[in-house]
Enzyme design. Structure first.
Site, PDB file in Angstrom:
ATOM      1  CE1 TYR A  44     -24.245  11.474   9.990  1.00  0.00           C
ATOM      2  CE2 TYR A  44     -23.289  13.407   8.952  1.00  0.00           C
ATOM      3  CZ  TYR A  44     -23.397  12.037   9.058  1.00  0.00           C
ATOM      4  OH  TYR A  44     -22.670  11.230   8.243  1.00  0.00           O
ATOM      5  CD  GLU A  46     -24.427  10.981  14.396  1.00  0.00           C
ATOM      6  OE1 GLU A  46     -25.088  12.049  14.493  1.00  0.00           O
ATOM      7  OE2 GLU A  46     -23.369  10.875  13.759  1.00  0.00           O
ATOM      8  CG  ASP A 196     -36.872 -10.291   4.468  1.00  0.00           C
ATOM      9  OD1 ASP A 196     -37.661  -9.390   4.100  1.00  0.00           O
ATOM     10  OD2 ASP A 196     -35.722 -10.421   4.013  1.00  0.00           O
ATOM     11  CB  THR A 226     -37.421  -2.975   1.530  1.00  0.00           C
ATOM     12  OG1 THR A 226     -38.279  -3.917   0.875  1.00  0.00           O
ATOM     13  CG2 THR A 226     -36.020  -3.536   1.636  1.00  0.00           C
ATOM     14  CE  LYS A 229     -37.842  -5.669  -2.574  1.00  0.00           C
ATOM     15  NZ  LYS A 229     -37.062  -5.457  -1.346  1.00  0.00           N
ATOM     16  NE  ARG A 235     -34.140   0.578  -2.991  1.00  0.00           N
ATOM     17  CZ  ARG A 235     -33.229   0.187  -3.862  1.00  0.00           C
ATOM     18  NH1 ARG A 235     -33.281   0.574  -5.114  1.00  0.00           N
ATOM     19  NH2 ARG A 235     -32.242  -0.617  -3.521  1.00  0.00           N
TER      20      ARG A 235
HETATM   21  N1  DSN Z   1     -33.413  -7.102  -5.258  1.00  0.00           N
HETATM   22  C1  DSN Z   1     -34.613  -7.296  -4.501  1.00  0.00           C
HETATM   23  C2  DSN Z   1     -35.505  -8.300  -5.142  1.00  0.00           C
HETATM   24  O1  DSN Z   1     -35.592  -8.221  -6.332  1.00  0.00           O
HETATM   25  O2  DSN Z   1     -36.128  -9.116  -4.488  1.00  0.00           O
HETATM   26  C3  DSN Z   1     -34.402  -7.573  -3.071  1.00  0.00           C
HETATM   27  O3  DSN Z   1     -33.136  -7.258  -2.645  1.00  0.00           O
END
Ligand code: DSN
Length: 415
Positions: A44, A46, A196, A226, A229, A235
């Protein structure tokens, strides 16, 4: 073996023995997975490096500082941004930006969900609509089936609604796009900009897509992403902000809304960043820029195979994503199930101006990041496109070819 480990083994085999074309998924290196299951998860922590609330932070501080430095090294060439690497996932990351940048009653502008946006960018079903107003901009069909951001509509909506925050980012948009003109227009209208880049950040890092990390008014104020991808990490998520906004953003994350960061995810993000920088290798030894170019080449070859097989391409891809229309008489949910039975995993998706519902939409979305990590080449991608088209169009006989293709691909994980 207990139920959980039994299911884990089954899922391991399912992933190994199928062809994954989910546009938001990927296969990170075994080192990324190892770090996710490492002792970092026991902590932890914080706070931020140098200011934590619990003892025992000597290595967590060093780790988080190192990962922040590597993140800035990969993405920010302007020296104008800071970064927070504690975000748990993409939607909460975007929500943190709203909490940091906005007051209740403010307005957020984003692309229509049905035309390539993402659920977390507000939209009708969003819980954040309790706090913020939402307006949209749109895409334009310039030639048949070529839909791109409508810069004129973007500017018109800015001047009509004067949003406090404008989001530039997409979840099902296969075209590359430029940030500077849109950022400049939003700033001129008095709006902050959130880019984004969850889907395209690997392509941005590789220099194969335009970047929102730009100096002055041409750059986004906040950049969320994120890390799993096209970036091929764990993740998790990161948010970058212009330096003058960073302190407020950090306070919004902790102590504003969140407790202890997931240090195991932060360590795994660091590993992915080292692989992007070429300081560590993915098991195939392919450098990240070549890998990212292969993703795009494979998407274009896959799309060619889909078109040659008789499916209608929507907005020819310049990224990792393809969108195709299924014929009106085909139920996309049934098509998705049939493909899964063959061992091809993808998702049905709305296409631009889709008259059908999101549950049974008119299209399929396919992405090539995951299979490119397994060594897919353009010839195999084209063949796969043909196999998908023939299954969607009701032809039989693809099962053997799918299973042969699957066995030709690499698999780097140990069970
Ligand atoms: N679920 C993801 C996508 O497929 O774009 C993003 O949250």
């Amino acid at each position: 073996m207990n139920k959980i480990f039994d299911l884990t083994q089954k899922e391991f085999a399912r992933q190994r023995d199928t062809l994954n074309l989910i546009g938001s998924e990927n296969y990170p290196s075994p080192k990324v997975l190892e770090l996710l299951g490492s002792v970092w998860q026991n902590r932890y922590s914080e706070g931020y490096p140098g200011k934590r609330y619990y003892a025992g932070q000597v290595y967590t501080d060093e780790l988080e500082t190192f990962v922040q430095q590597k993140a800035l090294e990969v993405f920010d060439k302007t020296d104008e941004y800071g970064v927070n690497v504690q975000l748990l996932s993409g939607s909460p990351a975007n929500a943190m930006v709203y909490m940091a940048a906005l007051q209740p009653g403010d307005t957020i502008m984003s692309i229509k969900l049905s035309n390539g946006g993402h659920l977390s960018h507000l939209h009708d079903t969003s819980a954040y609509k309790k706090f913020f107003n939402h307006v949209t901009y749109d895409v334009k069909e310039s030639t048949p089936n070529l839909f791109e951001i409508d810069a004129e509509d973007f500017k018109a909506q800015l001047s009509a609604h004067k949003p406090q925050l404008t989001i530039i980012g997409f979840s099902a948009y296969p075209r590359a796009y430029q940030f500077a003109e849109l950022c400049r227009a939003a700033h001129k209208a008095g709006s902050l900009v959130l880019a984004d880049i969850a889907h395209i950040n690997g392509l941005v890092a590789a220099g194969l897509h335009d970047t929102p990390f730009q100096a002055g008014s041409d750059g986004a104020d906040y950049v969320s992403m994120t890390t799993h991808k096209t970036m091929r990490g764990p993740r998790a998520a990161m948010v970058f902000a212009k330096k003058d906004l960073m302190d407020n953003f950090n306070k919004t994350v902790f102590p504003g809304t969140s407790g202890g960061p997931h240090m195991h995810a932060i360590a795994a993000i660091g590993q992915a960043l080292l692989e992007i920088l070429g300081e560590e290798e993915y098991p195939d030894g392919v450098d990240f820029r070549t890998y990212s170019q292969n993703i795009i080449d494979n998407a274009q070859a896959l799309e060619q195979g889909l078109a040659d097989g008789g499916l209608e391409v929507i907005s020819p891809t310049q990224t990792h994503l393809c969108l195709v229309k299924v014929p009106d008489e085909v139920d996309s949910l049934v098509a998705q199930h049939k493909l899964e039975e063959l061992g091809i995993i993808l998702n049905r998706n709305v296409i631009f101006n889709d008259p059908k519902s999101a549950w049974r939409p008119s299209g399929l979305r396919l992405g090539t990041a995951a299979l490119t990590s397994r060594g897919l080449n353009t010839e195999q991608a084209r063949q796969l496109g043909g196999l998908i088209a023939s299954s969607v169009l009701g032809q039989k006989g693809a099962a053997t070819a799918v299973s042969e293709l699957t066995t030709q691909l690499n698999w780097y994980y140990q069970s």
